[in-house]
Scaffold this motif. Structure first.
Motif, PDB file in Angstrom:
ATOM      1  N   MET A   1       0.826  -1.220   0.000  1.00 41.90           N
ATOM      2  CA  MET A   1       0.000   0.000   0.000  1.00 41.90           C
ATOM      3  C   MET A   1       0.854   1.261   0.000  1.00 41.90           C
ATOM      4  SD  MET A   1      -2.784  -0.848   2.943  1.00 41.90           S
ATOM      5  CE  MET A   1      -3.250  -2.529   3.283  1.00 41.90           C
ATOM      6  N   SER A   2       0.293   2.328  -0.598  1.00 45.67           N
ATOM      7  CA  SER A   2       0.959   3.638  -0.546  1.00 45.67           C
ATOM      8  C   SER A   2       0.814   4.197   0.873  1.00 45.67           C
ATOM      9  CB  SER A   2       0.306   4.594  -1.543  1.00 45.67           C
ATOM     10  OG  SER A   2      -1.011   4.901  -1.115  1.00 45.67           O
ATOM     11  N   PRO A   3       1.631   5.174   1.231  1.00 50.16           N
ATOM     12  CA  PRO A   3       1.536   5.725   2.594  1.00 50.16           C
ATOM     13  C   PRO A   3       0.124   6.215   2.920  1.00 50.16           C
ATOM     14  CG  PRO A   3       3.464   6.609   1.477  1.00 50.16           C
ATOM     15  CD  PRO A   3       2.717   5.807   0.464  1.00 50.16           C
ATOM     16  N   GLU A   4      -0.531   6.883   1.956  1.00 49.77           N
ATOM     17  CA  GLU A   4      -1.860   7.406   2.276  1.00 49.77           C
ATOM     18  C   GLU A   4      -2.896   6.289   2.408  1.00 49.77           C
ATOM     19  OE1 GLU A   4      -0.049   8.194  -0.379  1.00 49.77           O
ATOM     20  OE2 GLU A   4      -1.251   8.689  -2.155  1.00 49.77           O
ATOM     21  N   GLU A   5      -2.718   5.214   1.611  1.00 48.89           N
ATOM     22  CA  GLU A   5      -3.630   4.071   1.765  1.00 48.89           C
ATOM     23  C   GLU A   5      -3.497   3.448   3.152  1.00 48.89           C
ATOM     24  OE1 GLU A   5      -4.340   1.264  -1.913  1.00 48.89           O
ATOM     25  OE2 GLU A   5      -2.337   2.150  -2.026  1.00 48.89           O
ATOM     26  N   ARG A   6      -2.252   3.373   3.608  1.00 48.07           N
ATOM     27  CA  ARG A   6      -2.030   2.825   4.956  1.00 48.07           C
ATOM     28  C   ARG A   6      -2.739   3.689   5.983  1.00 48.07           C
ATOM     29  NH1 ARG A   6       4.268   0.636   4.642  1.00 48.07           N
ATOM     30  NH2 ARG A   6       4.219   0.414   2.382  1.00 48.07           N
ATOM     31  N   ALA A   7      -2.652   5.025   5.780  1.00 47.71           N
ATOM     32  CA  ALA A   7      -3.325   5.944   6.700  1.00 47.71           C
ATOM     33  C   ALA A   7      -4.831   5.698   6.669  1.00 47.71           C
ATOM     34  CB  ALA A   7      -3.001   7.389   6.334  1.00 47.71           C
ATOM     35  N   TRP A   8      -5.382   5.521   5.462  1.00 52.63           N
ATOM     36  CA  TRP A   8      -6.826   5.296   5.341  1.00 52.63           C
ATOM     37  C   TRP A   8      -7.235   3.982   5.984  1.00 52.63           C
ATOM     38  CZ3 TRP A   8      -6.426   6.441  -0.618  1.00 52.63           C
ATOM     39  CH2 TRP A   8      -6.174   7.802  -0.791  1.00 52.63           C
ATOM     40  N   GLU A   9      -6.317   3.021   5.914  1.00 52.94           N
ATOM     41  CA  GLU A   9      -6.599   1.708   6.515  1.00 52.94           C
ATOM     42  C   GLU A   9      -6.404   1.741   8.032  1.00 52.94           C
ATOM     43  OE1 GLU A   9      -7.722  -1.147   5.419  1.00 52.94           O
ATOM     44  OE2 GLU A   9      -7.743  -0.899   3.231  1.00 52.94           O
ATOM     45  N   GLY A  10      -5.986   2.876   8.554  1.00 51.35           N
ATOM     46  CA  GLY A  10      -5.924   3.020  10.008  1.00 51.35           C
ATOM     47  C   GLY A  10      -4.542   2.968  10.623  1.00 51.35           C
ATOM     48  N   VAL A  11      -3.484   3.097   9.797  1.00 50.87           N
ATOM     49  CA  VAL A  11      -2.134   3.145  10.360  1.00 50.87           C
ATOM     50  C   VAL A  11      -1.786   4.606  10.654  1.00 50.87           C
ATOM     51  CG1 VAL A  11       0.321   2.732   9.916  1.00 50.87           C
ATOM     52  CG2 VAL A  11      -1.397   1.076   9.120  1.00 50.87           C
ATOM     53  N   PHE A  12      -1.316   4.850  11.846  1.00 45.80           N
ATOM     54  CA  PHE A  12      -0.946   6.216  12.218  1.00 45.80           C
ATOM     55  C   PHE A  12       0.455   6.218  12.788  1.00 45.80           C
ATOM     56  CE2 PHE A  12      -0.487   9.702  15.211  1.00 45.80           C
ATOM     57  CZ  PHE A  12      -1.043  10.780  14.528  1.00 45.80           C
TER      58      PHE A  12
ATOM     59  N   LEU B   1      -5.183  20.826   7.390  1.00 49.24           N
ATOM     60  CA  LEU B   1      -4.454  19.606   7.054  1.00 49.24           C
ATOM     61  C   LEU B   1      -5.193  18.383   7.588  1.00 49.24           C
ATOM     62  CD1 LEU B   1      -1.111  18.569   6.521  1.00 49.24           C
ATOM     63  CD2 LEU B   1      -1.671  17.912   8.836  1.00 49.24           C
ATOM     64  N   LEU B   2      -5.636  18.510   8.825  1.00 53.55           N
ATOM     65  CA  LEU B   2      -6.277  17.382   9.479  1.00 53.55           C
ATOM     66  C   LEU B   2      -7.631  17.071   8.837  1.00 53.55           C
ATOM     67  CD1 LEU B   2      -5.387  15.614  11.701  1.00 53.55           C
ATOM     68  CD2 LEU B   2      -6.335  17.203  13.360  1.00 53.55           C
ATOM     69  N   LYS B   3      -8.339  18.106   8.458  1.00 53.85           N
ATOM     70  CA  LYS B   3      -9.640  17.917   7.821  1.00 53.85           C
ATOM     71  C   LYS B   3      -9.452  17.235   6.463  1.00 53.85           C
ATOM     72  CE  LYS B   3     -13.760  20.514   6.414  1.00 53.85           C
ATOM     73  NZ  LYS B   3     -13.570  21.154   5.099  1.00 53.85           N
ATOM     74  N   ALA B   4      -8.436  17.672   5.726  1.00 59.13           N
ATOM     75  CA  ALA B   4      -8.158  17.060   4.424  1.00 59.13           C
ATOM     76  C   ALA B   4      -7.842  15.577   4.600  1.00 59.13           C
ATOM     77  CB  ALA B   4      -7.011  17.787   3.729  1.00 59.13           C
ATOM     78  N   GLY B   5      -7.023  15.274   5.605  1.00 54.65           N
ATOM     79  CA  GLY B   5      -6.647  13.888   5.860  1.00 54.65           C
ATOM     80  C   GLY B   5      -7.835  13.047   6.303  1.00 54.65           C
ATOM     81  N   LEU B   6      -8.597  13.586   7.244  1.00 50.15           N
ATOM     82  CA  LEU B   6      -9.735  12.835   7.784  1.00 50.15           C
ATOM     83  C   LEU B   6     -10.779  12.595   6.702  1.00 50.15           C
ATOM     84  CD1 LEU B   6     -11.150  11.606  10.277  1.00 50.15           C
ATOM     85  CD2 LEU B   6     -12.260  13.818  10.605  1.00 50.15           C
ATOM     86  N   ASN B   7     -11.063  13.604   5.918  1.00 47.43           N
ATOM     87  CA  ASN B   7     -12.086  13.427   4.887  1.00 47.43           C
ATOM     88  C   ASN B   7     -11.637  12.497   3.774  1.00 47.43           C
ATOM     89  OD1 ASN B   7     -14.322  14.675   5.958  1.00 47.43           O
ATOM     90  ND2 ASN B   7     -13.762  16.708   5.184  1.00 47.43           N
ATOM     91  N   ALA B   8     -10.336  12.500   3.483  1.00 51.00           N
ATOM     92  CA  ALA B   8      -9.826  11.543   2.493  1.00 51.00           C
ATOM     93  C   ALA B   8     -10.042  10.122   3.006  1.00 51.00           C
ATOM     94  CB  ALA B   8      -8.350  11.804   2.226  1.00 51.00           C
TER      95      ALA B   8
ATOM     96  N   PHE C   1       5.765  13.509   3.185  1.00 56.09           N
ATOM     97  CA  PHE C   1       5.454  12.253   3.864  1.00 56.09           C
ATOM     98  C   PHE C   1       4.527  12.494   5.048  1.00 56.09           C
ATOM     99  CE2 PHE C   1       6.470   8.952   7.074  1.00 56.09           C
ATOM    100  CZ  PHE C   1       5.866   7.892   6.411  1.00 56.09           C
ATOM    101  N   TYR C   2       4.757  13.591   5.730  1.00 53.76           N
ATOM    102  CA  TYR C   2       3.900  13.925   6.873  1.00 53.76           C
ATOM    103  C   TYR C   2       2.441  14.030   6.428  1.00 53.76           C
ATOM    104  CZ  TYR C   2       2.629  16.220  11.297  1.00 53.76           C
ATOM    105  OH  TYR C   2       2.075  16.525  12.510  1.00 53.76           O
ATOM    106  N   CYS C   3       2.214  14.755   5.346  1.00 49.20           N
ATOM    107  CA  CYS C   3       0.842  14.901   4.826  1.00 49.20           C
ATOM    108  C   CYS C   3       0.277  13.557   4.388  1.00 49.20           C
ATOM    109  CB  CYS C   3       0.815  15.854   3.636  1.00 49.20           C
ATOM    110  SG  CYS C   3       1.248  17.537   4.062  1.00 49.20           S
ATOM    111  N   MET C   4       1.100  12.771   3.700  1.00 47.30           N
ATOM    112  CA  MET C   4       0.629  11.482   3.205  1.00 47.30           C
ATOM    113  C   MET C   4       0.293  10.554   4.360  1.00 47.30           C
ATOM    114  SD  MET C   4       3.344  11.339   0.111  1.00 47.30           S
ATOM    115  CE  MET C   4       3.206   9.680  -0.477  1.00 47.30           C
TER     116      MET C   4
ATOM    117  N   SER D   1      -3.114  12.579  -0.393  1.00 45.25           N
ATOM    118  CA  SER D   1      -2.332  12.031  -1.501  1.00 45.25           C
ATOM    119  C   SER D   1      -1.162  12.960  -1.812  1.00 45.25           C
ATOM    120  CB  SER D   1      -3.206  11.888  -2.741  1.00 45.25           C
ATOM    121  OG  SER D   1      -3.523  13.165  -3.244  1.00 45.25           O
ATOM    122  N   ALA D   2      -0.143  12.400  -2.453  1.00 52.11           N
ATOM    123  CA  ALA D   2       1.074  13.171  -2.724  1.00 52.11           C
ATOM    124  C   ALA D   2       0.752  14.441  -3.502  1.00 52.11           C
ATOM    125  CB  ALA D   2       2.060  12.306  -3.499  1.00 52.11           C
TER     126      ALA D   2
END
Lengths: 250, 478
Positions: free
Chosen positions: A70-81, A98-105, B429-432, B437-438
């Motif tokens: 998985m890509s880093p963001e996919e891992r984040a979506w799957e619940g890895v922090f 930043l947090l809103k963008a991440g959470l909503n993604a 990386f922090y954002c990702m 997404s990148a």
């Protein structure tokens, strides 16, 4: 929750992880301890997907899925922090934004409705209180001009908002005075839950006085050389690490 | 593989060509061409004479080579100096007479020229190739005493005003490109705000180059009389073409006592493709003179387009306690080159200036900030603050800073701060890791970097600028 099998990883051509095995069950807190250069940060970075790390062997199964694919963001979506050891400053980018963008993604990925600004802000204010973070922080640029303690509290606050299934705390105690440590640990303890596992990476035993682990591992020479309960941390505190290696070799 | 390294497919969404009948002069530049333009425009003798003088001077000048730009020699004889959409009449009297294809072009660009559809509170002048095709809200502005019209119309209807101010800020002999512009300028906007009037709406001009092998040489003149205020915006786009096209504009601002002009630009000329083929050569002279006490001028620019940008919007601070500001975001991606900055010339006592420059380089882009702060002998207690930040994406681009500071008065205060940072792999990386997404992360970080400038833009443009940065950064990460 997480199974690591025979993990080998390289950084700039140098092998750092050399056949690491680890199993973390649901709701468990595992401490990873070890001397400098043992591979603790490498393990955190490989699990969260930072670039520059090459996995040459082994696999990581997370909730039945191949984590390393998985890509880093996919891992984040799957619940890895990952709570960063050195949270980076991003000038001009609003912390809450930043947090809103991440959470909503993440919500979008999970097929949930995205939160609007009002819902998000009220939720976030509540979470900020749990780590005694002033709401004014939300409108400041990400980590810019934050003190060391503020940065770490911000990490735990983000963790509270993103509600991960698996959290890695990478040297969260470094650079904290005792009061800040207490606040940060208090925030982490509030997030303990039967469906949330944590991997607490630390150099020193003192963090474990506040965040009590279920299991303690010693990571040395790129492998888990010893595993025990929380009393192992106390032994390491008084005896250091060398005996672990000697014992493992004999 | 570095996350920020690949800077490839950059979509240019204003790159369409409008198929429209036009009246275009054959390529070439000589006195006859200038006479022809002048006749076409029905100009008075004094203006023809002015043009010819400029042309004569231009022929003695050399193209400047001091900028940090790599430019193939330009053949000025291969360019056509006049192209106008053929209209049923010589000039459209109202929007109903404007070729529907033109209206369509502007609608595609998101600029509704029809007044009922136009954004409330923004009057638009649209310049297509060499002529202005439509100006909206003229009537309403006239009621307030504001003149907002194509400069060619101003020459006809307000000749004394034009004659009084044209070339008074940027003389015909000022520099190579200004001289060329003076000789061949075809259209542009004219704005006059009388004493004590606060212009009731934002004024906006959209420039569009459509015809091929054509240069665009617009001339803008804005006069703000005592205690008046105006906010003026300009936007620029062009079709995607394989050849380079020349744009050499001159903008003159005259600011009298206690008046203020806020001038904002979103420049999105076609930048050329990823191999550096095509794109607009943008050589622009912009200058404001604060002639009265407490006069104030703000330049805000967002420069994402053009293959080559050579541009230094400047402020001559003559009036006591006059104020000059320059806020700039410039992005160079692919093979784009920009040498841009400002000049703050302090002459009046207690004059103040602020420079905030944000440069972003990606791909093989080369970018230079070039700024002059000059404090004259008489400028007691003059102050300047300069902040100049560069952000670098990838390892094949360049960012350069050339600050010039000349202080002839010991009571002056001049501050200069400069930073250069690489868009951090750590930041990305922090954002990702937080689930972004990148690509979105790059947009987020760049917009954060530009925030100090974007907040100076009028609302409608701030949104556009944000979007433009995101479009321009598409494909920024691998």
């Amino acid at each position: 929750m997480l199974t690591i099998e025979n993990l080998h990883a390289r950084v700039e051509g140098k092998e750092i992880l050399k056949g690491l095995n680890l199993e973390i069950g649901s709701g468990e807190i595992h401490a990873i301890m070890g001397p400098n250069g043992a591979g603790k940060s490498t393990l955190s970075n490989v699990l969260s997907g930072r670039g520059g790390y090459e996995v040459t062997q082994g696999r990581v199964i997370y909730q039945g899925k191949d984590l390393l694919a998985m890509s880093p963001e996919e891992r984040a979506w799957e619940g890895v922090f990952l709570a960063f050891q050195y949270p980076v400053e991003i000038p001009g980018v609003n912390n809450a934004y930043l947090l809103k963008a991440g959470l909503n993604a993440k919500r979008k990925y999970l097929g949930l409705q995205e939160l609007d600004a009002m819902e998000f802000m009220s939720m976030v204010r509540e979470k900020a209180a749990t780590v005694e973070l002033d709401a004014a922080f939300l409108s400041r640029s990400v980590n810019e001009g934050f003190s060391g303690g503020e940065k770490k509290r911000n990490e735990i606050f983000q963790m509270a908002v993103l509600e991960p299934s698996f959290a890695i705390l990478d040297e969260t105690d470094s650079g904290l005075d005792i009061d800040a440590l207490r606040v940060v640990a208090g925030g982490v303890n509030q997030l303990r839950s039967p469906d949330r596992s944590m991997m607490v990476v630390t150099h020193y035993q003192r963090l474990l006085d506040y965040i009590e682990p279920d299991v303690v591992h010693v990571l040395m020479d790129g492998q888990i050389l010893k595993t025990g309960d929380k009393s192992l941390a106390k032994v390491l505190e008084s005896r250091g690490y060398d005996w672990v290696r000697a014992e493992a070799r004999s | 593989m570095s996350e920020a390294q690949d800077f490839v497919g950059r979509e240019y969404d204003a790159g369409f060509v409008t198929d429209i009948e036009s009246d275009t002069l054959p390529p070439g530049l000589n006195e006859d061409v200038i006479r022809h333009i002048s006749v076409k425009k029905g100009e008075p003798d004094w203006l023809l004479h002015w043009r010819l003088q400029a042309f004569e001077h231009w022929q003695t000048m050399e193209s400047p080579d001091w900028a940090h730009l790599n430019i193939a020699p330009i053949d000025y004889q291969s360019i056509s100096y006049f192209s106008a959409p053929k209209s049923p009449k010589d000039a459209p009297q109202s929007l109903d007479e404007v070729d529907p294809k033109l209206l369509e072009t502007y609608a595609k660009l998101g600029i509704p020229l029809r007044e009922h559809a136009a954004l409330a509170g923004v009057a638009v002048d649209a310049v297509f190739d060499s002529v202005s095709v439509a100006t909206t809200f003229k009537g309403k502005l006239k009621d307030a005493g504001v003149i907002f019209c194509p400069i060619s119309e101003a020459v006809r209807d307000y000749p004394e005003l034009v004659q009084q101010y044209l070339g008074s800020v940027v003389p015909t002999s000022d520099n190579f490109f200004a001289a060329l512009n003076s000789a061949v300028f075809t259209d542009g906007s004219f704005v006059f705000i009388p004493k004590g009037v606060r212009c009731p709406m934002e004024l906006s001009t959209y420039f569009r180059i459509n015809a091929s092998n054509t240069g665009q040489f617009e001339r803008t003149l804005i006069i703000a009389e005592e205690r008046s205020y105006v906010s003026y915006l300009e936007g620029c786009t062009a079709p995607m073409r394989d050849e380079n096209q020349l744009h050499a504009a001159v903008v003159e601002l005259v600011v009298l006592e206690d008046a203020q002009i806020k001038y904002s630009t979103v420049q999105n000329w076609y930048p050329g493709d990823e191999n550096g083929v095509g794109g607009i050569y943008n050589f622009v002279t912009k200058r404001a003179e604060c002639r009265g006490a407490r006069a104030k001028v703000s330049w805000t620019q967002v420069e994402t387009g053009s293959a080559i940008t050579w541009k230094y919007p400047s402020c001559v601070l003559l009036g006591e306690s006059s104020v000059g500001e320059f806020y700039s975001v410039a992005l160079t991606a692919n093979c784009q080159q920009a040498d841009t900055g400002t000049k703050m010339i302090h002459i009046g006592k207690n004059s103040r200036s602020t420079i905030i420059s944000k440069g972003i380089s990606a791909g093989r882009g080369q970018q230079s900030y070039r700024g002059l702060v000059r404090i004259g002998k008489q400028a007691d207690h003059a102050r300047n603050y300069t902040q100049c930040d560069s952000l670098i994406l990838g390892d094949q681009c360049g960012a350069h800073t050339f600050p010039y500071i000349e202080v002839k008065n010991a009571t002056a205060t001049v501050e200069h701060e400069a930073t250069t940072s690489k868009i951090g792999e750590d930041q990305l990386f922090y954002c990702m890791q937080r689930g972004i997404s990148a690509e979105d992360a790059v947009g987020l970080i760049v917009n954060g970097f530009c925030k100090d400038v974007f907040k100076e833009l009028p609302m409608e443009f701030a949104v556009e600028a944000n979007r433009l940065m995101e479009v321009s950064l598409e494909g920024a990460v691998g």
